[in-house]
Design a protein around this motif. Structure first.
Motif, PDB file in Angstrom:
ATOM      1  N   HIS A  82      24.470   1.478  11.341  1.00  0.00           N
ATOM      2  CA  HIS A  82      23.355   0.565  11.043  1.00  0.00           C
ATOM      3  C   HIS A  82      23.758  -0.696  10.295  1.00  0.00           C
ATOM      4  N   GLY A  83      24.978  -0.780   9.834  1.00  0.00           N
ATOM      5  CA  GLY A  83      25.429  -2.010   9.202  1.00  0.00           C
ATOM      6  C   GLY A  83      25.528  -1.963   7.693  1.00  0.00           C
ATOM      7  N   ILE A  84      24.935  -0.957   7.033  1.00  0.00           N
ATOM      8  CA  ILE A  84      25.120  -0.800   5.592  1.00  0.00           C
ATOM      9  C   ILE A  84      26.430  -0.046   5.388  1.00  0.00           C
ATOM     10  N   PRO A  85      27.431  -0.657   4.776  1.00  0.00           N
ATOM     11  CA  PRO A  85      28.734   0.006   4.650  1.00  0.00           C
ATOM     12  C   PRO A  85      28.620   1.339   3.916  1.00  0.00           C
ATOM     13  N   PRO A  86      29.211   2.395   4.457  1.00  0.00           N
ATOM     14  CA  PRO A  86      29.104   3.711   3.813  1.00  0.00           C
ATOM     15  C   PRO A  86      29.609   3.723   2.383  1.00  0.00           C
ATOM     16  N   GLU A  87      30.632   2.915   2.095  1.00  0.00           N
ATOM     17  CA  GLU A  87      31.146   2.901   0.729  1.00  0.00           C
ATOM     18  C   GLU A  87      30.132   2.295  -0.244  1.00  0.00           C
ATOM     19  N   LYS A  88      29.309   1.346   0.253  1.00  0.00           N
ATOM     20  CA  LYS A  88      28.266   0.775  -0.604  1.00  0.00           C
ATOM     21  C   LYS A  88      27.142   1.781  -0.850  1.00  0.00           C
ATOM     22  N   SER A  89      26.776   2.527   0.188  1.00  0.00           N
ATOM     23  CA  SER A  89      25.751   3.557   0.016  1.00  0.00           C
ATOM     24  C   SER A  89      26.214   4.610  -0.976  1.00  0.00           C
ATOM     25  N   LYS A  90      27.452   5.066  -0.815  1.00  0.00           N
ATOM     26  CA  LYS A  90      27.996   6.075  -1.721  1.00  0.00           C
ATOM     27  C   LYS A  90      28.003   5.570  -3.157  1.00  0.00           C
ATOM     28  N   ALA A  91      28.434   4.324  -3.343  1.00  0.00           N
ATOM     29  CA  ALA A  91      28.478   3.753  -4.686  1.00  0.00           C
ATOM     30  C   ALA A  91      27.087   3.636  -5.288  1.00  0.00           C
ATOM     31  N   MET A  92      26.065   3.285  -4.471  1.00  0.00           N
ATOM     32  CA  MET A  92      24.715   3.146  -5.002  1.00  0.00           C
ATOM     33  C   MET A  92      24.152   4.495  -5.416  1.00  0.00           C
ATOM     34  N   PHE A  93      24.447   5.547  -4.662  1.00  0.00           N
ATOM     35  CA  PHE A  93      24.023   6.887  -5.076  1.00  0.00           C
ATOM     36  C   PHE A  93      24.700   7.288  -6.385  1.00  0.00           C
ATOM     37  N   GLU A  94      25.943   6.912  -6.558  1.00  0.00           N
ATOM     38  CA  GLU A  94      26.645   7.223  -7.813  1.00  0.00           C
ATOM     39  C   GLU A  94      26.013   6.485  -8.986  1.00  0.00           C
ATOM     40  N   TRP A  95      25.646   5.213  -8.782  1.00  0.00           N
ATOM     41  CA  TRP A  95      24.944   4.473  -9.827  1.00  0.00           C
ATOM     42  C   TRP A  95      23.600   5.126 -10.141  1.00  0.00           C
ATOM     43  N   SER A  96      22.892   5.560  -9.103  1.00  0.00           N
ATOM     44  CA  SER A  96      21.599   6.208  -9.293  1.00  0.00           C
ATOM     45  C   SER A  96      21.745   7.467 -10.147  1.00  0.00           C
ATOM     46  N   LYS A  97      22.743   8.272  -9.846  1.00  0.00           N
ATOM     47  CA  LYS A  97      22.946   9.501 -10.623  1.00  0.00           C
ATOM     48  C   LYS A  97      23.315   9.192 -12.071  1.00  0.00           C
ATOM     49  N   ARG A  98      24.101   8.148 -12.275  1.00  0.00           N
ATOM     50  CA  ARG A  98      24.454   7.760 -13.638  1.00  0.00           C
ATOM     51  C   ARG A  98      23.221   7.274 -14.404  1.00  0.00           C
ATOM     52  N   PHE A  99      22.367   6.522 -13.714  1.00  0.00           N
ATOM     53  CA  PHE A  99      21.150   6.044 -14.380  1.00  0.00           C
ATOM     54  C   PHE A  99      20.266   7.218 -14.782  1.00  0.00           C
ATOM     55  N   PHE A 100      19.973   8.114 -13.852  1.00  0.00           N
ATOM     56  CA  PHE A 100      19.032   9.199 -14.144  1.00  0.00           C
ATOM     57  C   PHE A 100      19.618  10.246 -15.090  1.00  0.00           C
ATOM     58  N   ALA A 101      20.939  10.258 -15.254  1.00  0.00           N
ATOM     59  CA  ALA A 101      21.567  11.165 -16.209  1.00  0.00           C
ATOM     60  C   ALA A 101      21.455  10.666 -17.647  1.00  0.00           C
ATOM     61  N   LEU A 102      21.019   9.413 -17.826  1.00  0.00           N
ATOM     62  CA  LEU A 102      20.849   8.884 -19.173  1.00  0.00           C
ATOM     63  C   LEU A 102      19.747   9.644 -19.911  1.00  0.00           C
ATOM     64  N   PRO A 103      19.822   9.701 -21.225  1.00  0.00           N
ATOM     65  CA  PRO A 103      18.713  10.297 -21.996  1.00  0.00           C
ATOM     66  C   PRO A 103      17.410   9.546 -21.724  1.00  0.00           C
ATOM     67  N   GLU A 104      16.311  10.257 -21.817  1.00  0.00           N
ATOM     68  CA  GLU A 104      15.002   9.665 -21.525  1.00  0.00           C
ATOM     69  C   GLU A 104      14.747   8.403 -22.337  1.00  0.00           C
ATOM     70  N   GLU A 105      15.123   8.428 -23.611  1.00  0.00           N
ATOM     71  CA  GLU A 105      14.847   7.264 -24.456  1.00  0.00           C
ATOM     72  C   GLU A 105      15.635   6.042 -24.013  1.00  0.00           C
ATOM     73  N   LYS A 106      16.788   6.260 -23.387  1.00  0.00           N
ATOM     74  CA  LYS A 106      17.559   5.137 -22.858  1.00  0.00           C
ATOM     75  C   LYS A 106      16.894   4.562 -21.609  1.00  0.00           C
ATOM     76  N   LYS A 107      16.478   5.446 -20.694  1.00  0.00           N
ATOM     77  CA  LYS A 107      15.830   4.982 -19.466  1.00  0.00           C
ATOM     78  C   LYS A 107      14.538   4.221 -19.774  1.00  0.00           C
ATOM     79  N   LEU A 108      13.841   4.656 -20.811  1.00  0.00           N
ATOM     80  CA  LEU A 108      12.584   4.018 -21.165  1.00  0.00           C
ATOM     81  C   LEU A 108      12.762   2.654 -21.828  1.00  0.00           C
ATOM     82  N   LEU A 109      14.021   2.216 -21.979  1.00  0.00           N
ATOM     83  CA  LEU A 109      14.263   0.844 -22.422  1.00  0.00           C
ATOM     84  C   LEU A 109      13.967  -0.154 -21.307  1.00  0.00           C
ATOM     85  N   ALA A 110      13.741   0.375 -20.083  1.00  0.00           N
ATOM     86  CA  ALA A 110      13.327  -0.464 -18.946  1.00  0.00           C
ATOM     87  C   ALA A 110      12.035   0.113 -18.375  1.00  0.00           C
TER      88      ALA A 110
END
Length: 335
Positions: free
Chosen positions: A48-76
Motif C-alpha cells: 500500500h505504500g506505507i513503509p513497513p519499517e515506519k509502521s513498526k516504528a510508529m507502533f513502538e512509539w505508541s507502546k512507549r507512550f501508553f507505557a508512561l505513568p498516567e500522570e505523565k500522559k495526562l500532561l497532554a
C-alpha cells in the motif's frame, strides 16, 4: 483482475495496490477497491505504500507512550469538548456511539459499558481551530516528530487510494484529491488494555461499540491480536471478524463518503470485541494496539454528489453540504 485480487477475508477483498502505484494495472486495482467498497465498505490493501519499517516504528512509539505513568500522559490532556480531538484520553472517558443527538442516552451507554481503551490524537500542526496537544518534549523525546512524520506518510497513501476510487468511477483522477490536503485529518494511537475475558463476553465492558466512521475514508493499521468485526451486508446487527493480515492496511469508507457518492459506496458499522481464538491467560484477554488515520475533506469545502454516481435514472439523493457543518456535528457526539 485475478492478478490484483488476492482473495478475501470473510468477504472483504484483499487487493494488491502495487499495480496501481506503478501504473501497470490501475483500472483493475481501482475496480477491485470500488467493488469491495460497494459491497461491504471495507478493503484490505497490501503493498500500500506505507513503509513497513515506519509502521513498526510508529507502533513502538505508541507502546512507549501508553507505557508512561498516567500522570505523565495526562500532561497532554484531551479537552472535554468532543469537537477538539487532540491529546490523550484515558480508559473509560470516551464512548463511541451511533447516537448523535441525545446526551442522556450517550451518558447511560458510557455508564453501562464503558469503552476500555486509551488514545492519543494529533493532526495538522498549523490547525488554529484544533491545535495539537503534546507532551512536554522531555517526557518522551522524539514522539512529536515521529507522529507528524507518520501523519504525512499516511496522507500520501490516502491520496493514492482516493485516486483509485475516482479512476473506478470514471472521473478525473484528482477529483477527490483536490478536496483532501490533510488539514483536517486525524492520526489516532489506540491501546486496548488487557481485560477480563468474561467481562467482555458479558458486555460489562466494551473495547469499541458498533459504529460507523464519519468522514471520507479511514486507514487502519492493527497488530496481530485482532478483534475488529464488520457488520455482515444485509444482516443488521450481525458481525463477522476482520482478522489482521500481515502487512495489510484495512481501508473503510465513512458516512460522508457514502453521502458524497450518492450511496454507491457503503459506510459499514464495525466494532472491536474479544479477538476470536484469543490466547486467554489467567482469564485475561491480551492487550491490543491499532493506529487509525481518519481522512477528511477540507472543512471549508461545500460538496455535492460525485460525478459518475448519479444520472437521469438514478438522480442525486443529497443536496450540497458544508464539510465543517457535517463533521463537527458528528465529532461532538463521541464524547
Amino acid at each position: 483482475m485475478s492478478s490484483v485480487l488476492l482473495g478475501d477475508a470473510h468477504g472483504i477483498s484483499v487487493v494488491d495496490f502495487k499495480p496501481f502505484l506503478d501504473g501497470s494495472a490501475k483500472q483493475d486495482v481501482a475496480k477491485a477497491i470500488l467493488d469491495s467498497f460497494k459491497r461491504i465498505g471495507f478493503v484490505y490493501l497490501v503493498n500500500h505504500g506505507i513503509p513497513p519499517e515506519k509502521s513498526k516504528a510508529m507502533f513502538e512509539w505508541s507502546k512507549r507512550f501508553f507505557a508512561l505513568p498516567e500522570e505523565k500522559k495526562l500532561l497532554a490532556p484531551h479537552p472535554p469538548s468532543g469537537t477538539h480531538h487532540r491529546g490523550y484520553s484515558a480508559p473509560g472517558v470516551e464512548k463511541v456511539t451511533q447516537v448523535y443527538d441525545n446526551k442522556e442516552l450517550i451518558a447511560n451507554a458510557r455508564a453501562k459499558a464503558p469503552d476500555v481503551k486509551e488514545s492519543f490524537e494529533c493532526g495538522w500542526a498549523e490547525n488554529v481551530g484544533m491545535p495539537n496537544i503534546w507532551l512536554p518534549e522531555d517526557v518522551l523525546p522524539g514522539f512529536r516528530e515521529a507522529c507528524m512524520d507518520f501523519y504525512w506518510t499516511c496522507h500520501e497513501t490516502e491520496l493514492q487510494i482516493l485516486r483509485a476510487v475516482t479512476v473506478a468511477l470514471g472521473i478525473s483522477e484528482d477529483y477527490l484529491v483536490k478536496y483532501h490536503h490533510a488539514h483536517d485529518n486525524q492520526l489516532r494511537l489506540l491501546h486496548y488494555p488487557s481485560v477480563p475475558a468474561k467481562d467482555l463476553e458479558e458486555e460489562k465492558i466494551t473495547r469499541i461499540d458498533a459504529h460507523s466512521d464519519f468522514a471520507s475514508i479511514t486507514l487502519l493499521l492493527q497488530d496481530h491480536v485482532g478483534g475488529l468485526e464488520v457488520e455482515i451486508p444485509g444482516k443488521p446487527g450481525e458481525f463477522m471478524s476482520a482478522p489482521p493480515i500481515d502487512g495489510a492496511l484495512i481501508v473503510n469508507a465513512g458516512d460522508f463518503m457514502m453521502r458524497w457518492s450518492n450511496d454507491v459506496i457503503k459506510s459499514t458499522m464495525h466494532r472491536v470485541r474479544a479477538p476470536p481464538n484469543a490466547k486467554v491467560v489467567d482469564g485475561m484477554i491480551p492487550p491490543r494496539y491499532s493506529i487509525p488515520y481518519f481522512c477528511c475533506p477540507e472543512f471549508s469545502e461545500v460538496v455535492k454528489c460525485l460525478p459518475g454516481t448519479f444520472s437521469d435514472e438514478n438522480p442525486a439523493k443529497y443536496e450540497p453540504i458544508s464539510v465543517q457543518q457535517y463533521i463537527l456535528q458528528r465529532l461532538a457526539a463521541t464524547y
